[in-house]
Design a protein around this motif. Structure first.
Motif, mmCIF file in Angstrom:
data_model
loop_
_atom_site.group_PDB
_atom_site.id
_atom_site.type_symbol
_atom_site.label_atom_id
_atom_site.label_comp_id
_atom_site.label_asym_id
_atom_site.label_seq_id
_atom_site.Cartn_x
_atom_site.Cartn_y
_atom_site.Cartn_z
ATOM 1 N N ALA A 1 0.832 -1.203 0.000
ATOM 2 C CA ALA A 1 0.000 0.000 0.000
ATOM 3 C C ALA A 1 0.870 1.259 0.000
ATOM 4 O O ALA A 1 0.533 2.256 -0.656
ATOM 5 C CB ALA A 1 -0.935 0.003 1.203
ATOM 6 N N TRP A 2 1.988 1.225 0.721
ATOM 7 C CA TRP A 2 2.907 2.368 0.685
ATOM 8 C C TRP A 2 3.583 2.483 -0.676
ATOM 9 O O TRP A 2 3.876 3.588 -1.137
ATOM 10 C CB TRP A 2 3.936 2.269 1.808
ATOM 11 C CG TRP A 2 3.391 2.778 3.106
ATOM 12 C CD1 TRP A 2 2.943 2.056 4.172
ATOM 13 C CD2 TRP A 2 3.214 4.158 3.453
ATOM 14 N NE1 TRP A 2 2.490 2.885 5.160
ATOM 15 C CE2 TRP A 2 2.647 4.184 4.757
ATOM 16 C CE3 TRP A 2 3.473 5.355 2.816
ATOM 17 C CZ2 TRP A 2 2.338 5.375 5.406
ATOM 18 C CZ3 TRP A 2 3.161 6.553 3.460
ATOM 19 C CH2 TRP A 2 2.606 6.556 4.740
ATOM 20 N N GLU A 3 3.820 1.358 -1.327
ATOM 21 C CA GLU A 3 4.354 1.409 -2.693
ATOM 22 C C GLU A 3 3.355 2.063 -3.629
ATOM 23 O O GLU A 3 3.730 2.824 -4.533
ATOM 24 C CB GLU A 3 4.706 -0.011 -3.160
ATOM 25 C CG GLU A 3 5.527 -0.069 -4.449
ATOM 26 C CD GLU A 3 4.659 -0.019 -5.687
ATOM 27 O OE1 GLU A 3 5.117 0.522 -6.728
ATOM 28 O OE2 GLU A 3 3.512 -0.512 -5.637
ATOM 29 N N GLU A 4 2.066 1.796 -3.422
ATOM 30 C CA GLU A 4 1.023 2.452 -4.209
ATOM 31 C C GLU A 4 1.035 3.965 -3.968
ATOM 32 O O GLU A 4 0.899 4.752 -4.914
ATOM 33 C CB GLU A 4 -0.349 1.885 -3.851
ATOM 34 C CG GLU A 4 -0.562 0.434 -4.264
ATOM 35 C CD GLU A 4 -1.865 -0.155 -3.750
ATOM 36 O OE1 GLU A 4 -2.143 -1.320 -4.068
ATOM 37 O OE2 GLU A 4 -2.602 0.573 -3.024
ATOM 38 N N ALA A 5 1.195 4.378 -2.709
ATOM 39 C CA ALA A 5 1.255 5.804 -2.392
ATOM 40 C C ALA A 5 2.479 6.450 -3.032
ATOM 41 O O ALA A 5 2.422 7.600 -3.491
ATOM 42 C CB ALA A 5 1.285 6.003 -0.879
ATOM 43 N N HIS A 6 3.569 5.712 -3.065
ATOM 44 C CA HIS A 6 4.802 6.184 -3.705
ATOM 45 C C HIS A 6 4.548 6.474 -5.178
ATOM 46 O O HIS A 6 4.958 7.518 -5.713
ATOM 47 C CB HIS A 6 5.886 5.117 -3.527
ATOM 48 C CG HIS A 6 7.130 5.373 -4.313
ATOM 49 N ND1 HIS A 6 7.984 6.422 -4.056
ATOM 50 C CD2 HIS A 6 7.675 4.693 -5.367
ATOM 51 C CE1 HIS A 6 9.001 6.387 -4.896
ATOM 52 N NE2 HIS A 6 8.835 5.347 -5.704
ATOM 53 N N ARG A 7 3.851 5.575 -5.858
ATOM 54 C CA ARG A 7 3.575 5.756 -7.284
ATOM 55 C C ARG A 7 2.497 6.797 -7.541
ATOM 56 O O ARG A 7 2.602 7.604 -8.478
ATOM 57 C CB ARG A 7 3.136 4.423 -7.906
ATOM 58 C CG ARG A 7 4.272 3.463 -8.185
ATOM 59 C CD ARG A 7 3.775 2.287 -9.008
ATOM 60 N NE ARG A 7 2.970 1.360 -8.224
ATOM 61 C CZ ARG A 7 1.949 0.657 -8.712
ATOM 62 N NH1 ARG A 7 1.577 0.821 -9.966
ATOM 63 N NH2 ARG A 7 1.288 -0.186 -7.946
ATOM 64 N N ALA A 8 1.430 6.787 -6.719
ATOM 65 C CA ALA A 8 0.275 7.647 -6.987
ATOM 66 C C ALA A 8 0.523 9.108 -6.626
ATOM 67 O O ALA A 8 0.087 10.010 -7.356
ATOM 68 C CB ALA A 8 -0.937 7.123 -6.221
ATOM 69 N N PHE A 9 1.213 9.348 -5.514
ATOM 70 C CA PHE A 9 1.322 10.702 -4.985
ATOM 71 C C PHE A 9 2.754 11.241 -4.997
ATOM 72 O O PHE A 9 2.981 12.377 -4.583
ATOM 73 C CB PHE A 9 0.783 10.750 -3.554
ATOM 74 C CG PHE A 9 -0.552 10.082 -3.393
ATOM 75 C CD1 PHE A 9 -1.609 10.378 -4.244
ATOM 76 C CD2 PHE A 9 -0.769 9.144 -2.392
ATOM 77 C CE1 PHE A 9 -2.838 9.758 -4.107
ATOM 78 C CE2 PHE A 9 -1.994 8.517 -2.238
ATOM 79 C CZ PHE A 9 -3.032 8.823 -3.105
ATOM 80 N N GLY A 10 3.707 10.430 -5.436
ATOM 81 C CA GLY A 10 5.095 10.885 -5.473
ATOM 82 C C GLY A 10 5.735 11.004 -4.109
ATOM 83 O O GLY A 10 6.702 11.749 -3.938
ATOM 84 N N ILE A 11 5.222 10.278 -3.128
ATOM 85 C CA ILE A 11 5.780 10.326 -1.779
ATOM 86 C C ILE A 11 7.074 9.517 -1.739
ATOM 87 O O ILE A 11 7.165 8.437 -2.324
ATOM 88 C CB ILE A 11 4.767 9.785 -0.756
ATOM 89 C CG1 ILE A 11 3.529 10.684 -0.743
ATOM 90 C CG2 ILE A 11 5.368 9.687 0.639
ATOM 91 C CD1 ILE A 11 2.385 10.155 0.093
#
Length: 267
Positions: free
Chosen positions: A220-230
């Motif tokens: 899920a954090w990998e998804e946030a990394h891709r989706a929001f540039g975090i």
């Protein structure tokens, strides 16, 4: 409050009216809900979708019609800001309450996730109706399950091991589906962390360290990394790292560079 916002951000309307029409399937007669003239069923049982929807002002919407929250990669930075803005309005008591019900699917062992979603639905004005996730493990087609429930509820919140089950429920475009946790990911968990952090700073400026093996939290954090540039980095033995997530094996060095540390265990 963040869980109610994850639901509130989805664009949904009240339940349609139905009449019953008999059909035969697998050797038995049963009743299948048929759409009223206001919102008609399309001809294929397996491909029924909402042909038209009413939209409320301020609702997050896109050209796909019904919105779902199955993965953070399906959200944009604008969606994230809208979710956080609605969270603030819910806390301030300025967001209008909705009238209706939400079908929640949770195992009996669920404690924190279930109580937060039930409370969130209630604070939105929705009656939470809880089922065990095994209720979805049936020979009935997903389109038939969702079609029937849509006569009574406004959305589905599902915790189930298999993300594919949620995707099947979402595919007909009849009701919004919220992923309350699967073995593949846990988007609402990360949304809650990001909302809490957003009170203090711009989350895109943070360096997040995930300490733990590949699992639904790391993914899920990998998804946030891709989706929001975090900026997200994982620290764990190489053999249990999450594919596509930036990784460091030296935990002591990674901790020194991190602003936020997320921990998760195996399993």
């Amino acid at each position: 409050h963040w869980r109610s916002v994850a639901v509130e951000t989805l664009d949904f309307t009240g339940a349609p009216e139905y009449t019953s029409s008999p059909t035969r399937r697998r050797g038995r007669e049963r009743s299948v809900p048929a759409r009223s003239s206001k919102r008609e069923w399309k001809t294929s049982l397996r491909g029924r979708k909402r042909s038209s929807r009413r939209h409320e002002a301020g609702a997050v919407r896109d050209n796909r019609g019904v919105r779902h929250l199955l993965s953070l990669t399906e959200l944009t930075g604008d969606d994230l800001r809208e979710i956080f803005a609605r969270a603030a309005r819910i806390e301030a008591g300025t967001l209008a309450r909705r009238d209706g019900a939400a079908a929640l699917f949770f195992p009996s062992s669920s404690l924190r996730t279930r109580v937060s979603f039930e409370r969130g639905a209630a604070e939105m004005g929705l009656q939470p109706i809880v089922f065990p996730p095994e209720a979805l493990d049936t020979v009935e087609d997903a389109v038939d399950i969702v079609g029937y429930l849509s006569a009574w509820v406004e959305l589905l919140v599902v915790r189930h091991a298999d993300l594919h089950v949620l995707r099947e429920l979402a595919a007909p475009g009849i009701l919004p589906v919220v992923n309350a946790m699967t073995n593949a990911n846990h988007p609402c968990e990360v949304l809650s962390d990001l909302f809490a952090l957003s009170r203090e700073t711009d989350v895109r400026s943070l360096r997040v360290l995930v300490v733990g093996p590949d699992g639904n939290i790391a993914r899920a954090w990998e998804e946030a990394h891709r989706a929001f540039g975090i900026d997200v980095v994982q620290a764990c033995p190489e053999e249990v790292r999450t594919p596509a997530l930036p990784w460091k094996e030296d935990l002591s060095h990674a901790v020194q560079e991190a602003d936020v540390i997320i921990t998760d265990g195996p399993g």
